[in-house]
Design an enzyme around this catalytic site. Structure first.
Site, PDB file in Angstrom:
ATOM      1  N   ASP A  36       0.469  -1.385  -0.031  1.00 18.50           N
ATOM      2  CA  ASP A  36       0.241   0.442   0.307  1.00 18.50           C
ATOM      3  C   ASP A  36       0.560   1.514   0.065  1.00 18.50           C
ATOM      4  O   ASP A  36       0.190   2.663   0.150  1.00 18.50           O
ATOM      5  CB  ASP A  36      -0.917  -0.247   1.293  1.00 18.50           C
ATOM      6  CG  ASP A  36      -2.087  -1.252   0.899  1.00 18.50           C
ATOM      7  OD1 ASP A  36      -2.540  -1.595  -0.104  1.00 18.50           O
ATOM      8  OD2 ASP A  36      -2.208  -1.301   2.600  1.00 18.50           O
ATOM      9  N   HIS A 239      27.455   3.817 -10.184  1.00 20.60           N
ATOM     10  CA  HIS A 239      25.923   4.239 -10.192  1.00 20.60           C
ATOM     11  C   HIS A 239      26.195   3.360  -8.468  1.00 20.60           C
ATOM     12  O   HIS A 239      25.069   2.943  -8.403  1.00 20.60           O
ATOM     13  CB  HIS A 239      24.905   3.505 -11.251  1.00 20.60           C
ATOM     14  CG  HIS A 239      25.293   3.960 -12.467  1.00 20.60           C
ATOM     15  ND1 HIS A 239      24.731   4.196 -13.807  1.00 20.60           N
ATOM     16  CD2 HIS A 239      25.575   5.420 -13.036  1.00 20.60           C
ATOM     17  CE1 HIS A 239      24.883   4.802 -14.538  1.00 20.60           C
ATOM     18  NE2 HIS A 239      25.086   6.397 -14.085  1.00 20.60           N
ATOM     19  N   ASP A 256      27.920  13.042  -5.359  1.00 21.47           N
ATOM     20  CA  ASP A 256      27.157  12.802  -7.365  1.00 21.47           C
ATOM     21  C   ASP A 256      25.596  12.892  -5.930  1.00 21.47           C
ATOM     22  O   ASP A 256      24.918  12.058  -6.116  1.00 21.47           O
ATOM     23  CB  ASP A 256      26.711  11.854  -8.060  1.00 21.47           C
ATOM     24  CG  ASP A 256      26.893  12.146  -8.969  1.00 21.47           C
ATOM     25  OD1 ASP A 256      25.550  12.881  -8.581  1.00 21.47           O
ATOM     26  OD2 ASP A 256      26.975  11.597 -10.456  1.00 21.47           O
ATOM     27  N   ASP A 267      22.972  18.800 -10.825  1.00 25.20           N
ATOM     28  CA  ASP A 267      23.564  17.596 -10.671  1.00 25.20           C
ATOM     29  C   ASP A 267      25.083  18.074  -9.951  1.00 25.20           C
ATOM     30  O   ASP A 267      25.980  17.957 -11.089  1.00 25.20           O
ATOM     31  CB  ASP A 267      23.450  17.133 -12.043  1.00 25.20           C
ATOM     32  CG  ASP A 267      23.900  15.572 -12.152  1.00 25.20           C
ATOM     33  OD1 ASP A 267      24.165  15.281 -11.105  1.00 25.20           O
ATOM     34  OD2 ASP A 267      23.921  14.673 -13.321  1.00 25.20           O
ATOM     35  N   HIS A 346      32.819   7.028 -19.219  1.00 26.73           N
ATOM     36  CA  HIS A 346      31.379   7.931 -19.652  1.00 26.73           C
ATOM     37  C   HIS A 346      31.862   9.204 -20.168  1.00 26.73           C
ATOM     38  O   HIS A 346      32.644   8.996 -20.443  1.00 26.73           O
ATOM     39  CB  HIS A 346      30.909   7.757 -17.973  1.00 26.73           C
ATOM     40  CG  HIS A 346      31.476   8.873 -17.151  1.00 26.73           C
ATOM     41  ND1 HIS A 346      31.362  10.153 -17.647  1.00 26.73           N
ATOM     42  CD2 HIS A 346      31.984   8.218 -16.203  1.00 26.73           C
ATOM     43  CE1 HIS A 346      32.575  10.467 -16.097  1.00 26.73           C
ATOM     44  NE2 HIS A 346      32.332   9.203 -15.093  1.00 26.73           N
ATOM     45  N   HIS A 350      26.089  15.488 -20.000  1.00 30.40           N
ATOM     46  CA  HIS A 350      24.567  15.561 -19.956  1.00 30.40           C
ATOM     47  C   HIS A 350      23.687  17.118 -20.021  1.00 30.40           C
ATOM     48  O   HIS A 350      23.983  17.780 -19.554  1.00 30.40           O
ATOM     49  CB  HIS A 350      23.528  14.346 -19.818  1.00 30.40           C
ATOM     50  CG  HIS A 350      23.791  14.258 -18.980  1.00 30.40           C
ATOM     51  ND1 HIS A 350      23.334  15.380 -17.788  1.00 30.40           N
ATOM     52  CD2 HIS A 350      24.881  14.295 -17.689  1.00 30.40           C
ATOM     53  CE1 HIS A 350      22.678  15.484 -16.150  1.00 30.40           C
ATOM     54  NE2 HIS A 350      24.235  13.826 -16.677  1.00 30.40           N
ATOM     55  N   HIS A 357      18.558  14.296 -16.877  1.00 34.98           N
ATOM     56  CA  HIS A 357      19.625  13.681 -17.743  1.00 34.98           C
ATOM     57  C   HIS A 357      18.670  14.579 -18.711  1.00 34.98           C
ATOM     58  O   HIS A 357      17.071  13.861 -19.255  1.00 34.98           O
ATOM     59  CB  HIS A 357      19.718  12.219 -18.019  1.00 34.98           C
ATOM     60  CG  HIS A 357      20.482  11.341 -17.159  1.00 34.98           C
ATOM     61  ND1 HIS A 357      21.337  10.189 -18.060  1.00 34.98           N
ATOM     62  CD2 HIS A 357      21.903  12.240 -16.562  1.00 34.98           C
ATOM     63  CE1 HIS A 357      22.569  10.007 -17.027  1.00 34.98           C
ATOM     64  NE2 HIS A 357      22.546  11.219 -16.506  1.00 34.98           N
ATOM     65  N   GLU A 380      31.214  16.437 -16.155  1.00 30.37           N
ATOM     66  CA  GLU A 380      31.621  15.945 -15.333  1.00 30.37           C
ATOM     67  C   GLU A 380      32.578  14.645 -15.967  1.00 30.37           C
ATOM     68  O   GLU A 380      31.918  13.783 -15.582  1.00 30.37           O
ATOM     69  CB  GLU A 380      29.911  14.870 -15.147  1.00 30.37           C
ATOM     70  CG  GLU A 380      29.527  14.599 -16.192  1.00 30.37           C
ATOM     71  CD  GLU A 380      28.142  13.927 -15.437  1.00 30.37           C
ATOM     72  OE1 GLU A 380      29.043  12.976 -14.758  1.00 30.37           O
ATOM     73  OE2 GLU A 380      26.974  14.413 -16.074  1.00 30.37           O
ATOM     74  N   TYR A 384      38.902   6.798 -12.741  1.00 34.15           N
ATOM     75  CA  TYR A 384      38.580   5.664 -11.875  1.00 34.15           C
ATOM     76  C   TYR A 384      38.991   4.751 -12.254  1.00 34.15           C
ATOM     77  O   TYR A 384      39.390   3.553 -13.265  1.00 34.15           O
ATOM     78  CB  TYR A 384      36.763   5.291 -12.207  1.00 34.15           C
ATOM     79  CG  TYR A 384      35.822   6.224 -12.276  1.00 34.15           C
ATOM     80  CD1 TYR A 384      35.043   6.672 -11.026  1.00 34.15           C
ATOM     81  CD2 TYR A 384      35.549   6.785 -13.278  1.00 34.15           C
ATOM     82  CE1 TYR A 384      34.580   7.732 -11.523  1.00 34.15           C
ATOM     83  CE2 TYR A 384      34.935   8.081 -13.744  1.00 34.15           C
ATOM     84  CZ  TYR A 384      34.236   8.578 -12.625  1.00 34.15           C
ATOM     85  OH  TYR A 384      33.369   9.010 -13.031  1.00 34.15           O
ATOM     86  N   ARG A 402      35.584  12.249  -9.383  1.00 35.03           N
ATOM     87  CA  ARG A 402      34.423  12.328 -10.363  1.00 35.03           C
ATOM     88  C   ARG A 402      34.503  14.402 -10.016  1.00 35.03           C
ATOM     89  O   ARG A 402      34.224  14.363  -8.924  1.00 35.03           O
ATOM     90  CB  ARG A 402      33.385  12.135 -10.565  1.00 35.03           C
ATOM     91  CG  ARG A 402      32.489  12.903 -11.768  1.00 35.03           C
ATOM     92  CD  ARG A 402      30.956  12.177 -12.461  1.00 35.03           C
ATOM     93  NE  ARG A 402      30.386  11.185 -11.925  1.00 35.03           N
ATOM     94  CZ  ARG A 402      30.200  10.751 -11.347  1.00 35.03           C
ATOM     95  NH1 ARG A 402      30.812   9.611 -11.346  1.00 35.03           N
ATOM     96  NH2 ARG A 402      29.685  10.205 -10.353  1.00 35.03           N
ATOM     97  N   GLU A 404      31.813  17.564 -11.038  1.00 36.52           N
ATOM     98  CA  GLU A 404      30.867  17.641 -12.001  1.00 36.52           C
ATOM     99  C   GLU A 404      30.290  19.201 -12.042  1.00 36.52           C
ATOM    100  O   GLU A 404      29.840  19.462 -10.199  1.00 36.52           O
ATOM    101  CB  GLU A 404      29.148  16.816 -11.939  1.00 36.52           C
ATOM    102  CG  GLU A 404      28.388  17.172 -12.646  1.00 36.52           C
ATOM    103  CD  GLU A 404      27.395  15.609 -12.593  1.00 36.52           C
ATOM    104  OE1 GLU A 404      27.818  15.028 -11.697  1.00 36.52           O
ATOM    105  OE2 GLU A 404      26.778  15.600 -13.403  1.00 36.52           O
TER     106      GLU A 404
HETATM  107  N1  GLY Z   1      24.200  12.214 -11.214  1.00 31.75           N
HETATM  108  C1  GLY Z   1      23.839  11.898 -12.574  1.00 31.75           C
HETATM  109  C2  GLY Z   1      24.623  12.275 -13.435  1.00 31.75           C
HETATM  110  O1  GLY Z   1      25.612  13.085 -13.457  1.00 31.75           O
HETATM  111  O2  GLY Z   1      24.792  11.845 -14.538  1.00 31.75           O
HETATM  112 MN    MN Z   2      25.368  14.801 -14.581  1.00 31.65          MN
HETATM  113 MN    MN Z   3      25.770  13.506 -11.357  1.00 33.55          MN
END
Ligand code: GLY
Ligand code: MN
Ligand code: MN
Length: 438
Positions: A36, A239, A256, A267, A346, A350, A357, A380, A384, A402, A404
């Site tokens: 629920d 992730h 992040d 972000d 990566h 974005h 995104h 970003e 790694y 990272r 960003e």
């Molecule tokens: N936090 C998601 C990204 O950096 O794309």
């Molecule tokens: Mn991002």
């Molecule tokens: Mn991010």
């Protein structure tokens, strides 16, 4: 966000749809978390962009040139009993008065009323393929109109993607949107500073996450996405969201996390030493990533194409990897063969907006699109170096970094919306060294 802003968007959409068209935009479905209990409801971004309406169970219909009203909203009716259990509703009167719908109908009557809105319209704009259930319902509504063919009523013949129209609009941010995104980035920056101040060896990642949640919530913001709070080896999992491991002296912590303000995302990623002081090896890799990030930000300006910041970042990262023998050979070949992908898997950013995104094409006719004032993107880059990575000496293992930021394209360059989040080694070490209120 002011209702005038939504009105302008509706007007612009109606103009672009053209005569004999109709656009149908449903909000998101509610999602069950367990039995629920539901996940907190978040309106669909396209729907919210056009309506400002945050309640579930709603569908907006835009019908250019319709005399009785060009913007029709289907929503839940007022219901004292349901409102006692589940919260307030705008109702039909609210849809008209607060949200400027020109007509409002109960969502329960959509099956009867919506087909009538499709009569004699040639084209239907919608997000086809997003939601199988909704696509089926739409076909049902169209079939109802088809059944009236013998009375001379025409049914829509064409189905077009609303994305190409709406997402181009969403890609270029207005002054009001930029102001909101700047504020969201300010809140996130404050949260990252709090996290740096709270961090120390032996506490758990979630204790640091609590600082982020505290700051976001203080400003009425949910997180725009699940925060990543990863120490040591976890910083090398792109992730990672478990956020439940103890933090070790000598490790780095990668966070992040971004607040969502009035549905607009920020972000931000920052990486810093758990004990407040970068080791020599950490500092070397950190400086490479920072150099790449600053160079990529410099490449954000009108006229440059989407991929230029990425190309600049890749070049700086590869240079740094070669200088420190994490890669061997010459720069050109390493870039051409994408050898850097071992440590940088990566892309450099974005679009950012209502969605983390965000929407908007990255290529036009097969070519990277040019950056224009009003677009917002993230920059970003990262490196790694997981333990046991072949070719990486042990001193670099478990360094995951990272950095960003959220970047607005301006007339003559760019503006870093998230500039209040510290990112040089000196700034970070100074903040972590300073005594601060608990
Ligand atoms: N936090 C998601 C990204 O950096 O794309
Ligand atoms: Mn991002
Ligand atoms: Mn991010």
């Amino acid at each position: 966000m002011n209702q005038r802003e939504f009105k302008q968007r509706q007007k612009k959409l109606l103009q672009q749809l053209g005569k004999n068209s109709v656009a149908i935009v449903p909000t998101a479905a509610e999602k069950i978390r367990n039995r629920d209990a539901e996940f907190p409801f978040r309106a669909d971004s396209d729907f919210y962009y056009l309506t400002g309406f945050k309640e579930p169970e709603a569908v907006a219909v835009f019908i250019p040139g319709r005399k009785a009203g060009e913007y029709v909203l289907f929503c839940r009716e007022r219901d004292p009993l349901m409102e006692t259990w589940n919260g307030r509703r705008a109702g039909l009167a609210g849809a008209l008065q607060l949200y400027n719908a020109q007509e409002a109908y109960p969502i329960d009557q959509i099956e009867e009323i919506l087909p009538q809105l499709l009569e004699n319209r040639e084209r239907v704009y919608c997000a086809i393929g997003n939601d199988e259930h909704f696509d089926k319902r739409l076909m049902g509504w169209v079939n109802k109109v088809r059944q009236k063919a013998r009375t001379g009523i025409l049914a829509p013949q064409e189905f077009l993607s609303l994305d190409s129209v709406l997402h181009e609009m969403r890609l270029r941010k207005s002054k009001a949107e930029i102001a909101l995104m700047r504020k969201a980035a300010d809140i996130s920056s404050a949260a990252h500073i709090k996290a740096m101040q709270a961090c120390r060896p032996s506490i758990s990642e979630y204790v640091v996450e609590a600082e982020l949640v505290h700051t976001f919530t203080k400003y009425g913001c949910p997180a725009a996405y699940t925060s990543i709070v990863g120490g040591g080896a976890n910083a090398c999992i792109l992730h990672y969201t478990e956020n439940d491991a103890p933090l070790q002296d000598g490790d780095l912590l990668l966070i992040d996390a971004g607040a969502e303000l009035d549905c607009y995302a920020s972000d931000i990623t920052r990486t810093f030493p758990v004990n407040g002081t970068f080791s020599q090896a950490q500092k070397i890799i950190y400086e490479i990533v920072l150099r790449a990030q600053l160079a990529a930000i410099k490449a954000v300006k009108p006229g440059n194409h989407w991929n230029q910041p990425h190309e600049v970042a890749v070049k700086e990262l590869t240079k740094g990897l070669l200088e420190n023998k994490l890669l061997r050979g010459d720069l050109k070949t390493n870039i051409k063969n994408e050898n850097y992908r071992k440590y940088y898997m990566h892309r450099t950013g974005h679009w950012l907006g209502l969605d983390v995104h965000d929407v908007g094409d990255y290529k036009i006719n097969g070519k990277w699109r040019k950056l224009e004032p009003g677009m917002v993107l993230t920059i970003e880059p990262g490196l790694y170096i997981a333990a046991e990575t072949p070719g990486a000496s042990k001193k670099w293992w478990n360094i995951g970094i990272r950095i960003e930021d959220d970047v607005l394209v301006t007339e003559d360059g760019c503006d870093v919306l998230s500039k209040k989040a510290p990112k040089t080694v000196a700034e970070i070490e100074a903040i972590m060294a300073k005594p601060h209120a608990a």
